[in-house]
Design a protein around this motif. Structure first.
Motif, PDB file in Angstrom:
ATOM      1  N   LEU A  36      36.412  46.678  44.962  1.00  0.00           N
ATOM      2  CA  LEU A  36      37.364  45.685  44.469  1.00  0.00           C
ATOM      3  C   LEU A  36      37.020  45.321  43.036  1.00  0.00           C
ATOM      4  O   LEU A  36      35.879  44.957  42.737  1.00  0.00           O
ATOM      5  N   GLY A  37      38.016  45.402  42.155  1.00  0.00           N
ATOM      6  CA  GLY A  37      37.877  44.902  40.794  1.00  0.00           C
ATOM      7  C   GLY A  37      38.690  43.630  40.650  1.00  0.00           C
ATOM      8  O   GLY A  37      39.870  43.613  41.002  1.00  0.00           O
ATOM      9  N   MET A  38      38.079  42.566  40.160  1.00  0.00           N
ATOM     10  CA  MET A  38      38.772  41.293  39.982  1.00  0.00           C
ATOM     11  C   MET A  38      38.768  40.901  38.502  1.00  0.00           C
ATOM     12  O   MET A  38      37.807  41.165  37.777  1.00  0.00           O
ATOM     13  N   GLN A  39      39.851  40.249  38.093  1.00  0.00           N
ATOM     14  CA  GLN A  39      39.982  39.741  36.738  1.00  0.00           C
ATOM     15  C   GLN A  39      40.290  38.239  36.780  1.00  0.00           C
ATOM     16  O   GLN A  39      40.717  37.722  37.802  1.00  0.00           O
ATOM     17  N   GLU A  40      40.100  37.585  35.630  1.00  0.00           N
ATOM     18  CA  GLU A  40      40.246  36.126  35.516  1.00  0.00           C
ATOM     19  C   GLU A  40      39.352  35.422  36.546  1.00  0.00           C
ATOM     20  O   GLU A  40      39.787  34.578  37.320  1.00  0.00           O
ATOM     21  N   VAL A  41      38.089  35.793  36.505  1.00  0.00           N
ATOM     22  CA  VAL A  41      37.102  35.293  37.464  1.00  0.00           C
ATOM     23  C   VAL A  41      36.262  34.194  36.813  1.00  0.00           C
ATOM     24  O   VAL A  41      35.741  34.378  35.710  1.00  0.00           O
ATOM     25  N   ASP A  42      36.133  33.060  37.503  1.00  0.00           N
ATOM     26  CA  ASP A  42      35.288  31.956  37.043  1.00  0.00           C
ATOM     27  C   ASP A  42      33.888  32.058  37.627  1.00  0.00           C
ATOM     28  O   ASP A  42      33.706  32.513  38.766  1.00  0.00           O
ATOM     29  N   ARG A  43      32.920  31.594  36.850  1.00  0.00           N
ATOM     30  CA  ARG A  43      31.565  31.369  37.356  1.00  0.00           C
ATOM     31  C   ARG A  43      31.070  30.049  36.775  1.00  0.00           C
ATOM     32  O   ARG A  43      31.021  29.875  35.557  1.00  0.00           O
ATOM     33  N   GLY A  44      30.787  29.097  37.658  1.00  0.00           N
ATOM     34  CA  GLY A  44      30.248  27.816  37.212  1.00  0.00           C
ATOM     35  C   GLY A  44      31.235  26.933  36.480  1.00  0.00           C
ATOM     36  O   GLY A  44      30.823  26.053  35.712  1.00  0.00           O
TER      37      GLY A  44
END
Length: 272
Positions: A36-44
């Motif tokens: 799975l490739g994800m975009q517009e991903v947040d971390r923290g």
């Protein structure tokens, strides 16, 4: 093999504006993607409840390997900074792309792309949606050499600029970088261009042709699964395609199942 790409809009629902960990986890699990490739991903990020969306998606997928690559440190559309060469923004709010794999990863590779120097009109989705002039942001390509069941292959994900022509140049740079890695090669991502343009510019074969945007009534395909088989072993050149509606994001996920026979029905939004 099930390959999926999904611009997750940092997990935000357009109905209630909320980011919910369990809703996000359940939707990713139902994609049942091997990679799975994800975009517009947040971390923290405060806006997504400081959830590590990559880790949640990896757990939901039963992954053995995953990685997040920030495109910027801070919050897009607000205050952010670009990354230095040896800076990954650990411990700071960041925004970027992710790869999640059910198979081991031999090596990881990151390529950084410069954002366009101009503003462009972009439609802001959701209640009261409207066009606004936005400044472009830096982009990133995250690639992995995967130890697949039939041998190694390269898979990458990216989210290209919304500025026409600039995103074409970014795609050429991404392809050039990926050709240094072992074939066959697959690119998963929101390329912000239709399938024909993506194929002509990259020289790679689209494995799926179906509309993915906007999620509530898809009219255009911005999300793609592209294949480069040159120099590689035998690789499926087609598969069953799904673009299910899920209860968040303004994009639909795009899934390509290269296994024999049609895939079983997957629950849609009404099943949540």
């Amino acid at each position: 093999m099930r390959l999926a790409t999904f611009n997750v809009l940092h997990g935000r629902s357009l109905d209630d504006g909320a980011v919910e960990r369990e809703r996000f986890r359940a939707a990713v699990a139902l994609l049942d993607a091997d990679v799975l490739g994800m975009q517009e991903v947040d971390r923290g990020q405060a806006r997504s409840g400081h959830i590590d969306l990559t880790a949640v998606a990896a757990e939901a997928s039963g992954a053995v390997a995953h990685r997040f690559a920030p495109a910027l440190i801070g919050t897009p559309g607000e205050v952010y900074r670009r990354l230095a060469h040896d800076d990954d923004g650990t411990g700071e709010p960041s925004f970027g792309v992710s790869l999640i794999s059910r198979w081991p990863i031999r090596s990881w590779h990151v390529t950084r792309l410069t954002g366009a120097p101009v503003r462009s009109p972009i439609y802001t989705p959701g209640p009261g949606g409207r066009f606004t002039w936005l400044r472009d942001e830096p982009r990133v390509v995250l690639a992995a050499v995967v130890e697949g069941p039939d041998g190694p292959f390269t898979v990458a994900t990216t989210h290209l600029s919304f500025v026409p022509a600039w995103n074409a140049g970014q795609l050429r740079l991404a392809v050039r970088a990926l050709r240094r890695l072992p074939p066959p090669r697959v690119l998963l991502g929101d390329l912000n261009m239709p399938a024909r343009a993506a194929s002509l510019i990259s020289g790679w074969r689209p494995l799926a042709r179906t509309a993915t945007y906007p999620a509530w009534q898809p009219r255009v395909q911005l999300d793609h699964v592209l294949l480069d088989r040159r120099g590689g072993a035998r690789w499926p050149s087609e598969g069953a395609v799904e673009a299910p509606r899920v209860p968040f994001s303004d994009h639909r996920p795009l899934v390509v199942d290269t296994s024999a026979g049609p895939p079983p029905r997957r629950p849609g939004a009404d099943d949540y």
